[in-house]
Design an enzyme around this catalytic site. Structure first.
Site, short mmCIF file in Angstrom:
data_model
loop_
_atom_site.label_atom_id
_atom_site.label_comp_id
_atom_site.label_asym_id
_atom_site.label_seq_id
_atom_site.Cartn_x
_atom_site.Cartn_y
_atom_site.Cartn_z
N HIS A 183 -9.83 -6.35 -4.46
CA HIS A 183 -9.30 -4.99 -4.27
C HIS A 183 -9.66 -4.01 -5.39
CE1 HIS A 183 -7.20 -6.71 -0.94
NE2 HIS A 183 -6.52 -5.62 -0.69
N GLU A 235 -8.26 -9.74 4.96
CA GLU A 235 -7.08 -10.17 4.19
C GLU A 235 -6.78 -11.65 4.43
OE1 GLU A 235 -5.87 -8.11 2.01
OE2 GLU A 235 -6.24 -6.08 2.78
N LYS A 254 6.82 -3.31 0.07
CA LYS A 254 6.24 -2.07 -0.47
C LYS A 254 6.12 -1.07 0.66
CE LYS A 254 3.30 -3.82 -4.21
NZ LYS A 254 1.90 -3.90 -4.69
N LYS A 263 1.78 -14.89 1.88
CA LYS A 263 2.18 -13.64 1.21
C LYS A 263 3.66 -13.68 0.81
CE LYS A 263 2.10 -8.77 0.76
NZ LYS A 263 1.75 -7.44 1.22
N HIS A 276 -11.23 -1.02 -3.81
CA HIS A 276 -10.61 0.31 -3.77
C HIS A 276 -11.55 1.40 -4.25
CE1 HIS A 276 -6.19 -1.17 -3.60
NE2 HIS A 276 -6.65 -0.87 -2.40
N HIS A 327 -10.81 -0.41 4.97
CA HIS A 327 -10.25 -1.18 3.86
C HIS A 327 -10.80 -2.61 3.84
CE1 HIS A 327 -7.34 -2.50 0.93
NE2 HIS A 327 -6.95 -3.47 1.74
N ARG A 365 20.02 8.35 1.96
CA ARG A 365 19.94 7.41 0.82
C ARG A 365 19.69 5.97 1.24
NH1 ARG A 365 24.49 10.17 -0.72
NH2 ARG A 365 24.05 11.95 -2.05
N GLU A 400 5.53 -7.43 -9.00
CA GLU A 400 4.14 -7.47 -9.45
C GLU A 400 3.95 -7.50 -10.96
OE1 GLU A 400 1.60 -5.40 -6.87
OE2 GLU A 400 -0.16 -5.61 -8.15
N ASN A 432 -4.51 -9.01 -5.15
CA ASN A 432 -5.51 -7.96 -5.35
C ASN A 432 -6.94 -8.48 -5.41
OD1 ASN A 432 -3.66 -5.80 -5.50
ND2 ASN A 432 -3.13 -6.38 -7.59
N ARG A 492 1.94 -11.86 -8.03
CA ARG A 492 1.61 -10.93 -6.95
C ARG A 492 0.25 -10.27 -7.17
NH1 ARG A 492 5.89 -7.08 -3.61
NH2 ARG A 492 4.38 -6.48 -2.03
N1 LIG Z 1 2.97 -2.06 2.32
C1 LIG Z 1 2.06 -2.93 1.99
O1 LIG Z 1 2.30 -3.89 1.27
C2 LIG Z 1 0.67 -2.75 2.52
C3 LIG Z 1 -0.25 -3.78 2.40
C4 LIG Z 1 -1.50 -3.60 2.94
C5 LIG Z 1 -1.82 -2.40 3.58
N2 LIG Z 1 -0.90 -1.42 3.66
C6 LIG Z 1 -1.20 -0.16 4.34
O2 LIG Z 1 -1.49 -0.44 5.70
C7 LIG Z 1 -2.37 0.55 6.20
C8 LIG Z 1 -3.46 -0.15 6.96
O3 LIG Z 1 -2.93 -0.90 8.01
P1 LIG Z 1 -3.65 -0.99 9.42
O4 LIG Z 1 -5.04 -1.43 9.23
O5 LIG Z 1 -2.79 -1.75 10.32
O6 LIG Z 1 -3.75 0.55 9.78
P2 LIG Z 1 -3.23 1.47 10.98
O7 LIG Z 1 -1.78 1.45 11.09
O8 LIG Z 1 -3.91 2.79 10.76
O9 LIG Z 1 -3.85 0.78 12.28
C9 LIG Z 1 -5.25 0.76 12.46
C10 LIG Z 1 -5.62 1.37 13.82
O10 LIG Z 1 -5.27 0.45 14.83
C11 LIG Z 1 -4.42 1.05 15.77
N3 LIG Z 1 -3.56 -0.02 16.30
C12 LIG Z 1 -2.67 -0.77 15.59
N4 LIG Z 1 -2.15 -1.71 16.37
C13 LIG Z 1 -2.71 -1.56 17.59
C14 LIG Z 1 -2.58 -2.25 18.80
N5 LIG Z 1 -1.81 -3.32 18.93
N6 LIG Z 1 -3.28 -1.79 19.87
C15 LIG Z 1 -4.10 -0.72 19.76
N7 LIG Z 1 -4.30 -0.06 18.63
C16 LIG Z 1 -3.60 -0.47 17.55
C17 LIG Z 1 -3.74 2.17 15.06
O11 LIG Z 1 -3.31 3.19 15.96
C18 LIG Z 1 -4.86 2.65 14.15
O12 LIG Z 1 -5.72 3.50 14.84
C19 LIG Z 1 -2.85 1.35 5.01
O13 LIG Z 1 -2.19 2.59 4.99
C20 LIG Z 1 -2.43 0.51 3.82
O14 LIG Z 1 -2.16 1.27 2.67
C21 LIG Z 1 0.34 -1.57 3.15
ZN LIG Z 2 -5.72 -5.04 1.20
#
Ligand SMILES: NC(=O)c1ccc[n+]([C@@H]2O[C@H](COP(=O)([O-])OP(=O)(O)OC[C@H]3O[C@@H](n4cnc5c(N)ncnc54)[C@H](O)[C@@H]3O)[C@@H](O)[C@H]2O)c1
Ligand SMILES: [Zn+2]
Length: 339
Positions: A235, A172, A130, A214, A239, A249, A108, A224, A232, A228
């Site tokens: 986006h 971003e 999030k 942010k 999306h 992305h 929990r 949101e 977007n 917030r």
């Molecule tokens: N929670 C939120 O508010 C929020 C906001 C934006 C995006 N997201 C989520 O984040 C994700 C995208 O994030 P991302 O682009 O970081 O994706 P990711 O975690 O898939 O990383 C991208 C790639 O880079 C690699 N990588 C990351 N750091 C590294 C490093 N230091 N050295 C070598 N390789 C590295 C990872 O292994 C992966 O292959 C999506 O799932 C998206 O939905 C969440």
């Molecule tokens: Zn984004």
């Protein structure tokens, strides 16, 4: 290094800016902590994980699903993790999302923190609370809003981040500049990815500035309702394109921002589209694209930001000033057809 505490409506997060992973021991006891990372990050930084209990997951968005959550939970039970255990996600957005989600449901809810290792993770995914996973083709369909106890920013991980992921994350950064920070936009115009990659100090400052943008937006509107939504920008169309075409992305929202600028010209008197497009191109991001307008509009109509026959669209009045405007679906369809 500086440490600051940020209060959100539901909880507080301690952010350690420009800190080192060695500092993690001071924040959380290795004996009662489990790190969660992916194979790419683990392989490139194995020695930094020495002395810590670590769960290493397969990398990639396709693993941001319930099956991975189940596997992590089984592993935690095996490790005898209890209510006093802290989880720390060390990776990109996929890892921080999974970690925050698991920590919110395991027994929990247990304490969790992040050490984001991608640009996108540092400026976006790790901030705001999030935490979610994908269900089939629906991204972030299941999740929770819960703030991490701490975020530690250590730039050393960026040394292994692939070029493509730098570009992806800068979409971003440019978004933040467009909606909130004209001065940062000018800085992005002057500098380049090479300057930021080459100078530790400049990337560190840029990331901190973006994290603060942010945080401020989320502090004003954690759940949101209004402010917030500005995050977007690019986006909505982005999306829809991401679902339809094989795009990262960052690439998808870059195209989304380009067209959002054109809609802003029509509906908000915006006059700086060329400048935005030039910066996106400077950071190697795509801008104008040919796409199946009817198909993309059909997907876009289903967006979470839709309210009956209206869509809340993020537009720019000028660089640094984003606004949310309600556009009727009919009008939006017409505008998209005219692109
Ligand atoms: N929670 C939120 O508010 C929020 C906001 C934006 C995006 N997201 C989520 O984040 C994700 C995208 O994030 P991302 O682009 O970081 O994706 P990711 O975690 O898939 O990383 C991208 C790639 O880079 C690699 N990588 C990351 N750091 C590294 C490093 N230091 N050295 C070598 N390789 C590295 C990872 O292994 C992966 O292959 C999506 O799932 C998206 O939905 C969440
Ligand atoms: Zn984004």
């Amino acid at each position: 290094m500086t440490t600051k505490i940020f209060k959100f409506s539901s909880a507080s997060t301690e952010i350690h800016f420009a800190s080192g992973i060695s500092h993690l021991k001071k924040i959380t006891d290795p004996k009662t902590t489990v790190l969660i990372t992916d194979e790419n990050v683990f392989r490139a930084h194995e020695k930094r994980f020495k002395g810590w209990n670590t769960i290493v997951l397969k990398p990639g968005e396709e693993f941001k699903v319930q099956a991975t959550v189940d596997a992590v939970i089984e592993k935690l039970i095996e490790m005898e993790a209890d209510r006093k255990t802290t989880l720390v996600g060390i990776g990109g957005g996929v890892i921080t999302d999974i970690t925050g989600y698991v920590a919110s449901v395991y027994m929990r809810g247990i304490r969790f923190g992040f050490l984001p290792t991608s640009i996108l993770g540092l400026v976006d995914a790790s901030i705001g609370g999030k935490n979610g996973i994908d269900v089939g083709e629906y991204k972030n369909m299941v999740g929770i809003i819960r703030q991490p106890s701490f975020i530690l920013q250590d730039m050393v991980f960026l040394n292994s981040l692939p070029q493509q992921e730098w570009e992806n994350g800068f979409a971003e950064v440019i978004k933040h500049a467009c909606i909130k920070d004209a001065a940062m936009f000018s800085q992005l115009e002057t500098n380049s990815l090479k300057t930021y990659r080459g100078r530790q100090k400049s990337i560190c400052e840029l990331i901190q500035r973006n994290a603060l943008i942010k945080i401020k937006v989320v502090q004003k509107d954690e759940f949101e309702k209004e402010e917030r939504r500005l995050l977007n920008f690019g986006h909505t169309l982005g999306h829809a394109l991401e679902t339809q075409y094989e795009l990262l992305h960052g690439q998808a929202i870059s195209i989304g921002m380009t067209y959002a600028c054109h809609i802003s010209e029509k509906l908000a008197g915006f006059k700086q589209t060329e400048k935005v497009v030039a910066v996106l191109e400077k950071y190697n991001l795509p801008t104008y694209a040919s796409f199946d307008k009817q198909k993309v509009f059909e997907i876009l109509k289903m967006d979470k930001k839709r309210e009956r026959k209206e869509m809340n669209y993020v537009l720019l009045e000028r660089i640094g000033k984003g606004i949310v405007k309600s556009i009727s679906l009919k009008q939006l369809e017409k505008i998209i057809q005219e692109f």
